[in-house]
Write a protein that holds these residues in place. Structure first.
Motif: not given
Length: 691
Positions: A429, A431, A442-447, A452, A454-456
């Motif tokens: 993850e 965050a 904000s927090q997001k799981k990763l594979d 992936n 992901i946008s933060l």
């Protein structure tokens, strides 16, 4: 000194030529291929009988069937050498050496002549090499001719003469006038003394044999050792003129040792040393020089068949085992030349993690012998063996007690083994945290095994946390060699951070407030990339996580600037854009009538020139009538015409450089013929005036 330096460089190559320092493989097909490349005859023959013998001996040891046919040329050279009265003891020695393999026919008369000449050489010998070639030749003729009566009448006296060259440290001199001693000369001396013992008509004084045994023990006290257990001899204080290098020196000592052991009943107690010497010669892999290659193969043949002990070598089809494929541990046992060995058992008596001094991870267990492959196999690795690097300890036990006197393996053998497998990546993850309270913004799981995007977003008062867990197939924690998080700004500026761990948990927290200066106050989009890699990890990762939009404060006036980015070599040296060039439109040409009028005006001077010639009364009355002057006159006018024609071609076809080159040749021609015709006219005019 140059030769000594060359020998030292050879030693360095010998040490570094093999990739696995602690693994030794017996002779393989790569040696046979190298032998055919290194020993290639020049027009069907070699330069000397010494090279011929080395080639024949190498092919014989390696059992090469498809080899160059050297027998005919070798027999011819051998016959010429043994039949020549000018052949030296060295020539006869190598002729007989080559004949021991080529098996050419030498008649009885020639054999008797060789024996008498070599006996005379022994009587007149004054150096170690003189004794070596003459005694060695007698031993060879004795082995090749059962009818020949070959012996040394005063063998003990010859023995003492050779022994006089020995030194207190076990090394030997080449002659009494040379104070320098060497281990290479010691090997030659031992081989020579073994020949004297075999040629003696009566038993040599046992005290001399015992003294020689003590010399051998002293010589072996100076042997040098590598960390992998390989043993070798080297001469460091010998004159550079006679320096041979570690390979040649060790080979010489080994030949002498095995030859001496074959003719005496003395117990030399060098079984461990023979195994170390075997490791040295096998550790060289495949030498690139024909002489070194012969020394290696011939030495291994001495180790393969000797009275001291025959070393046994452990070999491994693979030292990298995969838990995913459930690979079996396979071990081969053979002699240095790959020959079969008597019945034995291979045991795995220990396994240790690399760099660890803890207790063994496994209990002693036997490997199963597979008759079809000739390998000892452990089908299932113990559960205690997980992904990582280990040192396995093996022990070989011979089944028959009498074989223990012939073969030797050493007490235990340590081998580096790598075990690979698929590493599980879990609980991944990322965050963004509040800098003051540490709360999750904000927090997001990763594979990490998949894709992936992901946008933060974050500002300089916040933190970025990335965490994941790594476990082995057996559920243990795994620490890879590499675990990096890379942030790349849209301006191509990169920042790399090491991901730390605590047991199975890997975590990195980036405090942007403390990193604004390292980030050069560059706001904007940063791409994130995670790298996890290890030699034992079958699923190493290089995965793009996504991006983070950073809002950093404005850079102060004296803030550091981003470094200039390297220029892409492809953009600098790659193909350039195509250049399109448009020529301007040609100028409008004048009317044809005007051009013809101009042409007429250019011809008018020529017409004027011709009319002028007629008005002047030009004629050919003074043209020479004699053949030679007339010829030069014609050539002169032809040359002038050629120059005028060249001008025409210059305007029509030729460029300036071509015209000047041709004009230079014509100018020289005109000067020559013009001078001859003008000289003739001047002489004719002088005669006319005098008349």
């Amino acid at each position: 000194m140059a030769r000594r330096l060359a020998g030292f460089l050879v030693l360095l190559l010998v040490v570094s030529i093999c990739e696995a320092a602690f693994l030794f493989q017996p002779i393989s097909d790569s040696h046979r291929s190298a032998a055919l490349e290194l020993f290639t005859p020049d027009h069907g023959s070699f330069k000397s009988l010494e090279e011929t013998y080395e080639a024949l001996r190498t092919f014989q040891i390696l059992g090469i069937e498809k080899k160059p046919d050297l027998t005919a040329t070798a027999c011819r050279s051998i016959s010429e050498t043994v039949g020549s009265s000018s052949s030296t003891a060295k020539d006869l020695f190598y002729a007989l050496k080559a004949n021991s393999i080529a098996e050419c026919k030498i008649d009885k008369k020639a054999s008797k002549g060789i024996i008498s000449r070599l006996n005379a050489a022994v009587s007149g010998a004054s150096s170690l090499l003189d004794f070596y070639y003459s005694v060695g030749g007698l031993v060879l003729i004795k082995d090749q001719s059962s009818e020949a009566d070959v012996h040394l009448a005063d063998a003990e006296g010859v023995f003492r003469s050779v022994k006089a060259f020995s030194q207190s440290d076990g090394r030997w001199r080449y002659s009494s006038s040379n104070p320098e001693s060497s281990a290479f000369a010691a090997g030659i001396a031992l081989e020579t003394l073994a020949g004297i013992v075999s040629l003696a008509s009566s038993e040599i004084d046992q005290s001399l044999i015992s003294t020689l045994k003590n010399d051998i023990i002293k010589l072996f006290d100076s042997i040098e050792k590598y960390d992998d257990g390989a043993l070798y001899f080297d001469d460091k204080l010998v004159d550079g003129h006679e320096y041979q290098g570690p390979l040649s020196t060790t080979s010489s000592v080994l030949r002498g040792l095995t030859a001496f052991a074959a003719v005496t009943a003395e117990n030399l107690n060098v079984r461990d040393t023979m195994l170390g010497l075997a490791k040295f010669f096998l550790g060289i892999c495949v030498p690139g020089d024909a002489k070194d290659f012969f020394n290696q193969i011939d030495s291994l043949a001495c180790l393969e068949s000797n009275r001291v002990s025959i070393p046994l070598i452990l070999s491994f089809p693979s030292t990298v085992l995969s838990l995913t494929r459930k690979d079996s541990l396979k071990v081969g046992v053979s002699t240095v030349l790959g020959s079969e060995v008597p019945s034995l058992t291979v045991k795995l008596v220990g396994a240790f993690s690399s760099g660890s001094k803890d207790a063994s991870l496994v209990e002693s267990q036997e490997l199963n012998f597979d008759k079809a492959s000739g390998l000892h196999i452990l089908n299932d690795l113990p559960k205690s063996i997980d992904v990582g690097s280990y040192t396995f300890v093996f022990e070989v036990v011979l089944h028959e007690p009498e074989h223990e006197e012939v073969y030797f393996m050493g007490s235990q053998t340590k081998v580096p083994i790598s075990v690979t497998g698929l590493i599980k990546v879990e609980n991944s993850e990322i965050a963004v945290l509040d800098s003051d309270l540490g709360s999750i913004e904000s927090q997001k799981k990763l594979d990490l095994a998949g894709k992936n995007a992901i946008s933060l977003s974050a500002n300089h008062l916040q933190k970025l946390r990335l965490s994941f867990q790594l476990t082995t197939p057996h559920g243990r924690s795994f620490k890879p060699h590499q675990a990096f998080l890379k942030l790349r700004h849209e301006s191509k500026v990169e920042h790399i951070f090491v991901v730390g761990n605590s047991g199975k948990q890997f975590e990195i927290v980036l405090n942007f407030l403390g990193l604004v200066e390292k980030f050069f106050y560059l706001s904007g989009k940063y791409d994130m990339e995670l790298t996890i890699g290890d030699a034992a990890m079958e699923n190493s990762l290089l995965v793009a996580i996504g991006h983070i939009e950073l809002d950093l404060p404005e850079a102060p006036e004296k803030a550091p600037r981003p470094p200039p980015q390297p220029v892409d070599p492809y953009s600098r040296y790659g193909p350039k854009a195509e250049i399109t060039h448009i020529f301007r439109a040609p100028e409008k040409r004048p009317p044809q009538e005007l051009s013809l009028a101009f042409l007429g005006l250019t011809i008018l001077p020529l017409l004027g020139f011709l009319i002028g010639l007629l008005r002047l009364g030009v004629n050919l009355k003074n043209f020479p009538t004699k053949p030679v002057p007339a010829t030069f006159a014609v050539l002169f006018h032809v040359g002038i015409g050629a120059v005028l024609l060249l001008y025409v071609f210059f305007w029509v076809k030729l460029d300036l450089f071509q015209t000047l080159k041709l004009l230079g040749f014509l100018g020289v021609f005109l000067v020559f013929v013009g001078h001859r015709i003008l000289s003739h006219l001047a002489a004719a005019s002088a005669k006319l005036k005098s008349a």
